[in-house]
Design an enzyme around this catalytic site. Structure first.
Site, mmCIF file in Angstrom:
data_model
loop_
_atom_site.group_PDB
_atom_site.id
_atom_site.type_symbol
_atom_site.label_atom_id
_atom_site.label_comp_id
_atom_site.label_asym_id
_atom_site.label_seq_id
_atom_site.Cartn_x
_atom_site.Cartn_y
_atom_site.Cartn_z
ATOM 1 N N ASP A 357 0.749 -1.113 0.032
ATOM 2 C CA ASP A 357 0.223 -0.143 -0.085
ATOM 3 C C ASP A 357 0.860 1.210 -0.192
ATOM 4 O O ASP A 357 2.097 1.183 0.163
ATOM 5 C CB ASP A 357 -0.930 -0.149 1.347
ATOM 6 N N GLU A 553 -10.339 7.790 3.678
ATOM 7 C CA GLU A 553 -9.818 7.011 4.735
ATOM 8 C C GLU A 553 -9.660 7.522 6.144
ATOM 9 O O GLU A 553 -10.764 7.983 6.563
ATOM 10 C CB GLU A 553 -8.268 6.924 4.049
#
Ligand code: GLC
Length: 680
Positions: A357, A553
């Protein structure tokens, strides 16, 4: 105890221990443990550094790897045998487009394997043509390398190609989970693949197969639901994205990514900040037992790998605290060799590529060399190290990994495993034969046909929570009075990952707002007054559209009092929305409240009492008419809750199955709840 994570011990006994641990976890998952491919197979590869001799036979001047008639395995072996260490390590690096856009020479000089668009990172003019021209320009730079290995381009097409202005934007996953419609979700995956590939990118960082367990998590909306069985049912989206085996080279398919491996939705809420850059729950620690982790975090992955043949997997920012009492030593997934190599690659037999990620390896302990060593040896194959200056990124990644291989800290067998996986994906995508964008489907982007499917998904995702006196479906003869902050806000109804990373209330994309859908659905007069300040006709049916502003997020985490600086989301009604509800519900003939949000919102009892009908609308995306379709009875309500709807915030985490585990379960609306109506 977990396999010592930072061990560089690749001895036979270490591999045996890894195999045993993987077997234990595989058993917990109910899986037959596949024979782990021996790393020895590549020991001979250790001395392949020169890379100039070919291992394949030649067909005239054309090298073996260029012969599309040969099996992929043979082409990969031939190409791998030709590659220098520098060319191999270059393939393991992924840069962000903004970093190389002005000067693509580093794609060629470093032999980069991939480029991505982070959320909101778009070409100068945000059109399909500009996207395709951009990706093709980077591709041209990649093809100028000695071996001409084509570039992979990745983007977060998590609800359609959200970065592209004009793309069809579907409901986020939580709404698709509410639809329970696996066939429709597959169709959505296919349309998403078409609109992504036709504009250039061949790789979607989707779907999230996270199992969201605490709705205070800012990425709950990216989950199909709190029950892993529902998440597994929705994995048909992978078939839509990738097609069946052998179809990845077609213009209507992309490489998909199962994320975030594993336990991204299982982290514990932290009441007080430990680090000001942290968020209350996102990227936190899973404090669960082996069994719970297997049941809730790992269980979506066997099907993704074995049934849907997922092409890539992205490890989670979260950590798992593997000890039974949950007080031991949490390990970041990006360094978790036992779970990435042991379980995913060996026990589950995953043959695709593992992509880190965004700068996730920088969260690991130690120096950058320690971080690279731990994550490469854990089994990650490609590294999303977006930048080239400050902060540290792909150039430093390449030089650091080269050093680690030269000192033996990272074995050549690990490099060859990573590059073999990367090359395999590129051959399967047909990039060696067709490296440039196939634009034949470009004019279907945002088409009426695609939007009709999105509209149907919106209708099927609506969950009818209460419906007193059969208020819904509404008559088309009575006037309608519409209020609320999310009635006429394309930005709010689309949510995060739309044009920008976090999305925006002011974001505008082609499509129809919920208000627009209502206006199209009825010939009766429609009054719109966001704050309900306009007079409310006594014979009007009131519709108040409330909910959350967009987030992607961490900023979506619910900020407790000690977290105020980081988060602004509260999971509560805003004062303005509450006032609009009170005004409309006290004056109109009937009042319906629609909640546009990425998760349940806390509704005080007096609000539930005063409204006639209550609908969870989730984040419908660009086709708001789908909401009017069920409001006015063009379609029936069929949606069912994919997550439990709590009464109060302190009930979180609250999930289906709690009662069977001795926890109290007294939600406002239980998992699976949903009233139905008939077509008018
Ligand atoms: C983000 C997300 C991940 C996404 C990646 C690239 O931080 O965690 O889901 O695919 O970065 O945008």
């Amino acid at each position: 105890m977990l396999f010592p994570q930072h061990s560089h011990d690749h001895s036979r006994s270490a591999r045996r221990r890894l195999a045993v641990l993987s077997a234990t976890t595989a058993t917990a998952l109910g899986l037959a443990v596949l024979a782990a491919p021996s790393a020895d197979a590549d020991h001979g590869a250790r001395h392949q550094g020169s890379g100039h001799h070919s291992t394949g036979h030649h067909h005239g001047s054309r090298p073996t790897y260029r012969d599309a008639r040969l099996p992929t395995k043979a082409r990969v072996a031939d190409l791998l045998g030709r590659m220098t260490l520098a060319e191999k390590i270059g393939q393991m690096a992924q840069a962000e487009r903004a970093d190389i856009d002005a000067d693509t020479s580093q794609i060629t000089s470093l032999g980069l394997g991939s480029v991505l668009s982070g959320g909101g990172s778009v070409p100068g003019s945000n059109t399909p043509e500009a996207w395709a021209n951009m990706v093709d320009r980077y591709q041209r730079a990649a093809l100028q390398t000695r071996l001409g290995i084509p570039l992979l381009y990745g983007v977060d097409s998590v609800h359609g190609h959200g970065n592209l202005d004009g793309a069809t934007i579907f409901p986020h996953n939580i709404g698709l989970g509410a639809s329970r419609d696996a066939r429709l979700v597959k169709k959505i995956g296919h349309i998403t693949a078409i609109e992504t590939r036709a504009s250039g990118p061949q790789w979607a960082f989707a779907p999230c197969i996270c199992v969201a367990r605490d709705d205070r998590w800012g990425r709950t909306y990216e989950s199909f639901g709190e029950d892993p069985r529902l998440v597994r049912r929705m994995e048909t989206v992978i078939d839509g994205l990738q097609g069946r085996k052998g179809q990845l080279d077609r213009p209507d398919h992309v490489l998909a990514t199962a994320k975030h491996y594993a336990g991204d939705g299982l982290t514990s809420y932290r009441d007080t900040p430990t680090d000001p850059n942290d968020y209350p729950i996102d990227q936190g620690v899973d404090e669960v037992s082996h069994a719970e982790f297997a049941r809730l975090a790992l269980s979506p992955y066997p099907d993704a790998v074995r049934k849907h043949h997922i092409g890539s997997v992205m490890p989670s920012f979260s950590s798992v605290d593997w000890t039974e009492d949950g007080l031991g030593n949490p390990i970041k997934m990006s360094a978790n060799r036992e779970l990435i190599t042991g379980v995913l690659k060996h026990a589950l037999g995953f043959q695709g590529l593992v992509i880190s990620d965004w700068r996730a390896i920088h969260q690991l302990p130690g120096t950058y060399a320690d971080q690279v060593e731990a994550s490469v040896n854990a089994g990650i194959d490609m590294f999303m190290e977006p930048f080239s200056g400050d902060p540290v990124g792909y150039p430093q990644f390449i030089s650091t990994l080269t050093q680690l291989v030269n000192t033996g800290a990272v074995p050549m067998s690990r490099i060859n495993d990573a590059v073999r996986r990367i090359l395999t994906v590129k051959f399967k995508l047909g990039l060696f034969e067709h490296p440039y964008t196939d634009r034949s489907l470009m004019d279907t982007i945002g088409s009426r046909a695609h939007r009709a499917v999105a509209r149907r998904a919106v209708a099927e995702s609506q969950v009818l929570l209460t419906n007193k006196r059969r208020t819904l479906p509404l008559s088309k003869r009575a006037p309608v009075y519409v209020a609320g902050g999310s009635a006429n806000s394309m930005g709010n109804q689309a949510g995060g990952w739309t044009l920008t990373w976090q999305g925006s209330p002011a974001g505008v994309i082609p499509g129809t707002t919920i208000l627009g859908g209502i206006q199209q659905a009825t010939n009766a007069p429609v009054t719109f007054s966001q704050d309900a300040s306009a007079p409310v006709p006594a014979d009007a049916n009131g519709v108040v559209v409330v909910g959350e502003t967009p987030y992607a997020e961490g900023p979506g985490d619910v900020a407790g009092p000690s977290w105020a600086p980081n988060g602004v989301q509260t999971m509560q009604l805003s004062a303005a929305d509450r006032a609009a509800i009170d005004t409309v519900c006290s004056q109109a003939a009937t009042c319906t409240v629609l909640v546009v949000s990425g998760r349940p919102i806390i509704l005080p009892p007096e609000v539930v009492d005063e409204v006639d009908s209550l609908v969870a609308s989730w984040l419908p995306g660009s086709e708001g008419q789908g909401v009017a379709d069920v409001l006015f009875g063009r379609e029936p309500f069929t949606g069912r809750l994919p997550v439990t709807w709590p009464r109060t915030l302190d009930q979180e985490p609250i999930n289906v199955g709690d009662a069977a585990r001795g926890k109290s379960y007294d939600p406002l609306f239980p998992y699976g709840w949903g009233l139905t109506t008939r077509r008018r």
